[in-house]
Design a protein around this motif. Structure first.
Motif, PDB file in Angstrom:
ATOM      1  N   ILE A 159     -17.366 -45.860 -51.124  1.00  0.00           N
ATOM      2  CA  ILE A 159     -16.510 -46.165 -52.275  1.00  0.00           C
ATOM      3  C   ILE A 159     -15.462 -45.081 -52.509  1.00  0.00           C
ATOM      4  O   ILE A 159     -14.273 -45.374 -52.689  1.00  0.00           O
ATOM      5  CB  ILE A 159     -17.372 -46.381 -53.532  1.00  0.00           C
ATOM      6  N   GLY A 171     -12.778 -46.344 -58.357  1.00  0.00           N
ATOM      7  CA  GLY A 171     -14.088 -46.552 -57.756  1.00  0.00           C
ATOM      8  C   GLY A 171     -15.166 -45.925 -58.613  1.00  0.00           C
ATOM      9  O   GLY A 171     -14.933 -44.916 -59.288  1.00  0.00           O
ATOM     10  N   PHE A 173     -19.155 -44.611 -58.212  1.00  0.00           N
ATOM     11  CA  PHE A 173     -20.176 -44.385 -57.193  1.00  0.00           C
ATOM     12  C   PHE A 173     -21.225 -43.406 -57.696  1.00  0.00           C
ATOM     13  O   PHE A 173     -21.040 -42.721 -58.702  1.00  0.00           O
ATOM     14  CB  PHE A 173     -19.545 -43.880 -55.894  1.00  0.00           C
TER      15      PHE A 173
END
Length: 340
Positions: A159, A171, A173
């Motif tokens: 990601i 993103g 993560f």
């Protein structure tokens, strides 16, 4: 909705009056002007209070404070209601101009916002995407009807690279240490749980469990090459515990399925087992002594700095918090974040 901003007094031609040395012009908020105009139009404090959705004493106090600040009376009070004084008529003229101008400004800015177009791309872990994507897409469309929000799912270890390479704008993560680089925000801590089936007697103890107690539990975990497994082994070494792994899996996403097949327990975030726990199929016990957590990190692209990206990130953060019953994350205050 009009904001509670302040405006200096202005003359009818748009110029500011000459100020005597040492004289400070009183400040007036939009809210005060709205209250004043409501009294003008209703010609009674009680009806104006109903219109503004406030108590009559609160509305009267606002008008009184305004009169005190300017050292002028704006209304004559009588048994039939109120009438404007000369000062009140002057204030009404300017108040209507200011309110009308601000309303026109809001309309024009909304038109600019609604005409914004483009695409914002967000990449999320699967378990997060399944929970927040529908509301995220709907709310973004309400802000930007002519723009598009694309939400994709990807493996956690890919990601951040998607965002750094410019493929995605935002993103989310799982990290194993707090972020220390620009354009990353430390959003929350994700505690990990021992997930097992209820015992044969139906006992479903969901109290915390220490790391030392994991030693005699048969566990189903990903293979050692996975970052997640390496993290768990490091935590176990730090607690001087040897994990009893009875089955290693190629795909970490199948851990819950093997638990349900009575292969053993597993160590998982709550988002991976919340539906099974809610239905009574499994029991989740937070691991403590020491507590082990992953760091939920939001990363933003350096390629695109549009307002739409910031709004999308804000909506994502709000939806994560609203859905926290499924995650059991421990959100951090903004002061604790390392914002880019």
């Amino acid at each position: 909705m009009l904001r509670n901003r302040e405006f200096s007094t202005i003359l009818a031609d748009g110029s500011k009056p000459h100020r005597r040395s040492g004289y400070r012009m009183p400040q007036v908020s939009l809210r005060e002007l709205q209250v004043f105009l409501a009294v003008c139009e209703c010609r009674a404090f009680s009806r104006a209070a109903d219109r503004m959705g406030v108590s009559q004493p609160a509305l009267s106090r606002t008008v009184r404070d305004l009169e005190t600040r300017f050292d002028l009376r704006f209304f004559h009070r009588n048994g039939r209601g109120v009438e404007l004084t000369q000062a009140g008529r002057v204030l009404r003229q300017h108040a209507e101009t200011v309110i009308s101008s601000v309303e026109d400004l809001e309309i024009e800015l909304n038109e600019l916002r609604e005409s914004a177009s483009g695409v914002v791309v967000i990449v999320l872990p699967t378990h997060v995407s399944q929970v927040v994507t529908p509301k995220l897409v709907r709310r973004f469309a309400e802000h930007y009807p002519k723009a598009s929000l694309h939400v994709f799912e990807d493996a956690n270890d890919r990601i951040a690279d998607r965002v750094r390479d410019g493929v995605a704008d935002i993103g989310l993560f799982y990290a194993y240490a707090p972020p220390d680089t620009p354009r990353q925000d430390y959003v929350a801590e994700e505690p990990l749980f021992l997930v097992e089936l209820p015992d044969e007697d139906g006992n479903d103890d969901d109290g915390p469990i220490t790391f030392a107690q994991l030693a005699d539990r048969p566990l189903v975990l990903p293979r050692r090459k996975s970052v997640y497994r390496q993290f768990l082994e490091e935590c176990a070494d730090g607690a001087e515990v040897r994990l009893n792994v009875v089955r290693e899996l190629e795909m970490g996403s199948t851990q819950m399925a093997f638990v349900l097949e009575r292969e053993g327990g597993s160590i998982l975030p709550f988002s991976h087992c919340w539906s099974e726990v809610r239905s009574g199929q499994a029991v989740a016990r937070q691991i403590v002594g020491p507590k082990i957590t992953r760091h939920i990190t939001l990363i933003r692209s350096t390629f695109k700095q549009a307002q739409m990206v910031r709004v999308a990130g804000q909506i994502l953060n709000e939806e994560l918090r609203a859905s926290n019953a499924m995650f059991r994350w421990q959100f951090v205050a903004k002061a604790d974040q390392k914002a880019g």
